[in-house]
Each structure stands twice: as structure tokens, then as C-alpha cells.
Scaffold this motif. Structure first.
Motif, PDB file in Angstrom:
ATOM      1  N   GLY A  33     -48.303 -36.938  -4.435  1.00 37.48           N
ATOM      2  CA  GLY A  33     -48.828 -36.881  -3.082  1.00 37.48           C
ATOM      3  C   GLY A  33     -47.745 -36.938  -2.028  1.00 37.48           C
ATOM      4  N   LYS A  34     -46.504 -36.656  -2.412  1.00 37.01           N
ATOM      5  CA  LYS A  34     -45.384 -36.715  -1.472  1.00 37.01           C
ATOM      6  C   LYS A  34     -44.582 -35.416  -1.546  1.00 37.01           C
ATOM      7  CE  LYS A  34     -44.691 -41.729  -1.705  1.00 37.01           C
ATOM      8  NZ  LYS A  34     -43.718 -42.795  -2.039  1.00 37.01           N
ATOM      9  N   LEU A  35     -43.815 -35.197  -0.551  1.00 35.69           N
ATOM     10  CA  LEU A  35     -42.933 -34.040  -0.523  1.00 35.69           C
ATOM     11  C   LEU A  35     -41.494 -34.524  -0.463  1.00 35.69           C
ATOM     12  CD1 LEU A  35     -42.418 -31.036  -0.318  1.00 35.69           C
ATOM     13  CD2 LEU A  35     -42.761 -31.180   2.138  1.00 35.69           C
ATOM     14  N   ARG A  36     -40.738 -34.261  -1.526  1.00 37.55           N
ATOM     15  CA  ARG A  36     -39.348 -34.724  -1.576  1.00 37.55           C
ATOM     16  C   ARG A  36     -38.418 -33.541  -1.286  1.00 37.55           C
ATOM     17  NH1 ARG A  36     -39.165 -39.789  -3.784  1.00 37.55           N
ATOM     18  NH2 ARG A  36     -40.911 -40.422  -5.096  1.00 37.55           N
ATOM     19  N   LEU A  37     -38.425 -33.061  -0.037  1.00 38.06           N
ATOM     20  CA  LEU A  37     -37.560 -31.943   0.291  1.00 38.06           C
ATOM     21  C   LEU A  37     -36.213 -32.393   0.829  1.00 38.06           C
ATOM     22  CD1 LEU A  37     -39.899 -29.205   1.764  1.00 38.06           C
ATOM     23  CD2 LEU A  37     -39.066 -29.529  -0.564  1.00 38.06           C
ATOM     24  N   ASP A  38     -36.055 -33.688   1.051  1.00 37.50           N
ATOM     25  CA  ASP A  38     -34.742 -34.206   1.387  1.00 37.50           C
ATOM     26  C   ASP A  38     -33.937 -34.243   0.097  1.00 37.50           C
ATOM     27  OD1 ASP A  38     -32.690 -36.416   1.523  1.00 37.50           O
ATOM     28  OD2 ASP A  38     -33.308 -36.327   3.637  1.00 37.50           O
ATOM     29  N   VAL A  39     -32.943 -33.365   0.011  1.00 40.34           N
ATOM     30  CA  VAL A  39     -32.204 -33.218  -1.242  1.00 40.34           C
ATOM     31  C   VAL A  39     -31.572 -34.531  -1.674  1.00 40.34           C
ATOM     32  CG1 VAL A  39     -30.249 -32.068  -2.347  1.00 40.34           C
ATOM     33  CG2 VAL A  39     -31.795 -30.764  -0.871  1.00 40.34           C
ATOM     34  N   GLY A  40     -30.964 -35.228  -0.724  1.00 36.56           N
ATOM     35  CA  GLY A  40     -30.321 -36.490  -1.066  1.00 36.56           C
ATOM     36  C   GLY A  40     -31.301 -37.491  -1.646  1.00 36.56           C
ATOM     37  N   ALA A  42     -34.214 -36.811  -3.125  1.00 38.93           N
ATOM     38  CA  ALA A  42     -34.697 -36.335  -4.417  1.00 38.93           C
ATOM     39  C   ALA A  42     -33.670 -36.591  -5.513  1.00 38.93           C
ATOM     40  CB  ALA A  42     -35.033 -34.847  -4.338  1.00 38.93           C
ATOM     41  N   VAL A  43     -32.404 -36.319  -5.213  1.00 33.88           N
ATOM     42  CA  VAL A  43     -31.346 -36.554  -6.197  1.00 33.88           C
ATOM     43  C   VAL A  43     -31.220 -38.045  -6.492  1.00 33.88           C
ATOM     44  CG1 VAL A  43     -28.860 -36.407  -6.609  1.00 33.88           C
ATOM     45  CG2 VAL A  43     -30.092 -34.440  -5.656  1.00 33.88           C
ATOM     46  N   ALA A  44     -31.276 -38.857  -5.441  1.00 40.33           N
ATOM     47  CA  ALA A  44     -31.180 -40.304  -5.638  1.00 40.33           C
ATOM     48  C   ALA A  44     -32.330 -40.807  -6.493  1.00 40.33           C
ATOM     49  CB  ALA A  44     -31.171 -41.020  -4.286  1.00 40.33           C
ATOM     50  N   HIS A  45     -33.518 -40.272  -6.263  1.00 38.97           N
ATOM     51  CA  HIS A  45     -34.676 -40.672  -7.065  1.00 38.97           C
ATOM     52  C   HIS A  45     -34.495 -40.264  -8.523  1.00 38.97           C
ATOM     53  CE1 HIS A  45     -38.738 -41.693  -8.129  1.00 38.97           C
ATOM     54  NE2 HIS A  45     -39.019 -40.448  -8.451  1.00 38.97           N
ATOM     55  N   GLY A  46     -33.980 -39.058  -8.737  1.00 43.25           N
ATOM     56  CA  GLY A  46     -33.745 -38.610 -10.102  1.00 43.25           C
ATOM     57  C   GLY A  46     -32.729 -39.475 -10.832  1.00 43.25           C
ATOM     58  N   LEU A  47     -31.659 -39.822 -10.137  1.00 38.65           N
ATOM     59  CA  LEU A  47     -30.642 -40.682 -10.761  1.00 38.65           C
ATOM     60  C   LEU A  47     -31.182 -42.096 -10.976  1.00 38.65           C
ATOM     61  CD1 LEU A  47     -27.456 -39.464  -8.867  1.00 38.65           C
ATOM     62  CD2 LEU A  47     -28.261 -38.813 -11.152  1.00 38.65           C
ATOM     63  N   VAL A  80     -35.794 -26.155  -5.377  1.00 34.14           N
ATOM     64  CA  VAL A  80     -35.338 -26.582  -6.696  1.00 34.14           C
ATOM     65  C   VAL A  80     -33.817 -26.630  -6.826  1.00 34.14           C
ATOM     66  CG1 VAL A  80     -35.225 -25.844  -9.115  1.00 34.14           C
ATOM     67  CG2 VAL A  80     -37.421 -25.952  -7.947  1.00 34.14           C
ATOM     68  N   LEU A  81     -33.135 -25.568  -6.408  1.00 33.92           N
ATOM     69  CA  LEU A  81     -31.727 -25.428  -6.766  1.00 33.92           C
ATOM     70  C   LEU A  81     -30.828 -26.554  -6.256  1.00 33.92           C
ATOM     71  CD1 LEU A  81     -31.048 -21.585  -6.557  1.00 33.92           C
ATOM     72  CD2 LEU A  81     -31.652 -23.000  -8.526  1.00 33.92           C
ATOM     73  N   PRO A  82     -30.939 -26.992  -4.991  1.00 35.85           N
ATOM     74  CA  PRO A  82     -30.042 -28.077  -4.556  1.00 35.85           C
ATOM     75  C   PRO A  82     -30.269 -29.371  -5.338  1.00 35.85           C
ATOM     76  CG  PRO A  82     -31.091 -27.002  -2.679  1.00 35.85           C
ATOM     77  CD  PRO A  82     -31.791 -26.509  -3.895  1.00 35.85           C
ATOM     78  N   VAL A  83     -31.511 -29.627  -5.733  1.00 33.69           N
ATOM     79  CA  VAL A  83     -31.811 -30.853  -6.473  1.00 33.69           C
ATOM     80  C   VAL A  83     -31.258 -30.753  -7.893  1.00 33.69           C
ATOM     81  CG1 VAL A  83     -33.652 -32.386  -7.288  1.00 33.69           C
ATOM     82  CG2 VAL A  83     -33.852 -31.259  -5.051  1.00 33.69           C
ATOM     83  N   VAL A  84     -31.442 -29.603  -8.533  1.00 26.70           N
ATOM     84  CA  VAL A  84     -30.874 -29.394  -9.869  1.00 26.70           C
ATOM     85  C   VAL A  84     -29.363 -29.576  -9.821  1.00 26.70           C
ATOM     86  CG1 VAL A  84     -30.414 -27.665 -11.657  1.00 26.70           C
ATOM     87  CG2 VAL A  84     -32.718 -27.900 -10.711  1.00 26.70           C
TER      88      VAL A  84
END
Length: 294
Positions: A33-40, A42-47, A80-84
Motif C-alpha cells: 500500500g506504499k510507493l517506494r519511488l525514492d531510490v535511496g 528503496a535501496v535502504a529498505h532492501g539492504l 526498477v533500474l536505479p533500485v536494482v
């Protein structure tokens, strides 16, 4: 039955069931239910998911919920690409969740190491060529229903035997098109390709049938509707909300691990990461190596 090798190129062996954590850079996700378009962010969440025990981070930009409207190719690439790229630079093993061949190829160029296609390679005829050309592992999810009708009946007699046979035919078709069988990961289409809730329970209950295909099996039960139905409010009958299904997801993950699942795909990582490590410790205790007590 076809015989396939049982290793995955470019993916480590963990000695236990792996954990794939989900990053959805999409609005309207049925679970986030959220939009993670802030690349930083999204990356921080993934890590953070890696820190919680995720072995793989799966990045996707399109919702697979019933009735979801497709985004454009350009928008999917933008999300997708900046987060990948950021996750890969941070040391994460990244999977890209897409049905578009050109998005998959661009993500692999950005250091994604697995392609996860919920259409099983059927949505885009060029996908099989990308898989063959890149040589990366490919999650072949079995399904009958279309993405716009994920809750429609699949019309099974025996959901397990029929879906396994269909997945094998999908796999054989990819191998005929020059995909190395060592690249293939199979996945039952829980909540996507099934016709009834009973089918959803039958698939993870009988992973031995999927294992007979000779390829690693990914189980993606996280926050699925059949769990919400099981845990429905006893007074009102309302399904439990997606975010309240994580304990049940961890239980399914542990059970999948006992049946030899290669990995489980989940939104809430920590509980499942703990569950699969407990399962591995118990399995080792039951069957210790000859020199394990020295």
C-alpha cells in the motif's frame, strides 16, 4: 519425466532454504500500500531486509493484484533500474520481478542475477531469448489464469499433478528454445494459478511432486489471500488483512523448508529467516554429519 541438473549459475548454496525479500516499487500493492519511488529509501529498505536475513532481494514495479492496470515499459524501467543498481552496489543478490523481456535484460545489465517472471515466460515472447542470452536463473512460475483474472477458476481436477505436468511442459519449451535447464527455478502459482483455496493448500503440502522435476522450487505464499481466509475473524468472517498474515507466512515457510524448498519469497523477512534457520538446525540435529560432534 525430464531430468534436469540441480544447480543454479551465479547463486550461492546456503545449506538451507533461502529467503527472498520483496521490494515493491509500485503504488497499489495489495500488501504494501506504499510507493517506494525514492531510490535511496528503496535501496535502504532492501539492504535492511538483507540485514534481517534475506538472501535475495526481489525488486518489482508492477502489481499482480486482481484487476491491476499495467504501467508503461518506460515507467517500469524508471522505477526498477536505479533500485536494482543501488542494491547490487550495496552487495545484495538481486532478483528482478518483471514480465517484460527488455526490462529483464536491462535489469541484468544493472547486475540483477535472477529473473522472476510471474507469467512463466508467456507474457512476452522475447523473454525466453533474454533468459537464454543472459544465462541467469529464471523463476518459471506456473499459472493458468491471466494477470487480469488472478482469482478466476483454473478448472483443475488434481491441482498438484496437473500443474506440475504443465510446469514441466513450460520448462521443456524453454529448454527447446536454448535455455540451459540449470537456469530454471520452478514455482507453484499460489493464489495465481489455482482454482480453489483447497488447491492453494494442496500445492505447498505436496512440494515433493514439484521436487521430482529436478529443479529448485520457490514457494511464494507470503500474505496470500488463502492465509487471510484461514485466519478470518471468527465473528464477522472477514479475512485477516495482508500485514497480519506474516506469522502464518513464516509457518508456511518453515513447512516448505522441511519439504526441500530452495527458497521462499516473503514481505516480512525476519520471522521467516528465523524459521528456516530453525528448520535447518533441527534437520542437522536429526541427521548430523559424521564429524559434526568432534
Amino acid at each position: 519425466m525430464s531430468t534436469y541438473r540441480d544447480r543454479l549459475p551465479g547463486v550461492p548454496e546456503w545449506g538451507r532454504c533461502g529467503v527472498m525479500g520483496v521490494i515493491g516499487v509500485t503504488p497499489g500493492s495489495y500488501s504494501d500500500g506504499k510507493l517506494r519511488l525514492d531510490v535511496g529509501q528503496a535501496v535502504a529498505h532492501g539492504l535492511e531486509l538483507v540485514g534481517q536475513g534475506a538472501d535475495i532481494v526481489d525488486v518489482g514495479a508492477e502489481s499482480t493484484r486482481p484487476g491491476a492496470v499495467r504501467i508503461t515499459r518506460e515507467e517500469e524501467l524508471r522505477r526498477v533500474l536505479p533500485v536494482v543498481r543501488g542494491l547490487a552496489e550495496g552487495g545484495a543478490l538481486v532478483s528482478v520481478d518483471t514480465t517484460r523481456a527488455d526490462v529483464a535484460e536491462a535489469a541484468v545489465d544493472a547486475d540483477a542475477r535472477i529473473i522472476n517472471d510471474v507469467s512463466g515466460g508467456r507474457a512476452d515472447p522475447a523473454m525466453v531469448k533474454v533468459v537464454a542470452r543472459t544465462g541467469v536463473p529464471f523463476v518459471l512460475l506456473h499459472r493458468r489464469a491471466r494477470s487480469a483474472d488472478t482469482e478466476g477458476p483454473a478448472g483443475y481436477g488434481d491441482a498438484v499433478s496437473e500443474s506440475v505436468a504443465e510446469a514441466e511442459r513450460q520448462m521443456d519449451a524453454m529448454v527447446t528454445a536454448d535455455v540451459d535447464p540449470a537456469q530454471v527455478i520452478t514455482a507453484p502459482g499460489l493464489g495465481i494459478a489455482t482454482g480453489t483455496r483447497a488447491d492453494d493448500w494442496a500445492l505447498p503440502a505436496r512440494l515433493d511432486a514439484w521436487r521430482r522435476l529436478g529443479r529448485p522450487v520457490l514457494v511464494a505464499a507470503s500474505r496470500k489471500r488463502f492465509l487471510g481466509t484461514l485466519l478470518a475473524d471468527p465473528a464477522r468472517g472477514d479475512p485477516r488483512p495482508p500485514r497480519a498474515r506474516d506469522a502464518a507466512t513464516a509457518a508456511v515457510s518453515a513447512i516448505a523448508a522441511t519439504q526441500g524448498a530452495w527458497a521462499v519469497r516473503v514481505h516480512e523477512v525476519r520471522a521467516t529467516a528465523d524459521a528456516v534457520r530453525v528448520e535447518a538446525a533441527l534437520r542437522t540435529a536429526r541427521h548430523p554429519e559424521p564429524d559434526s560432534h568432534r
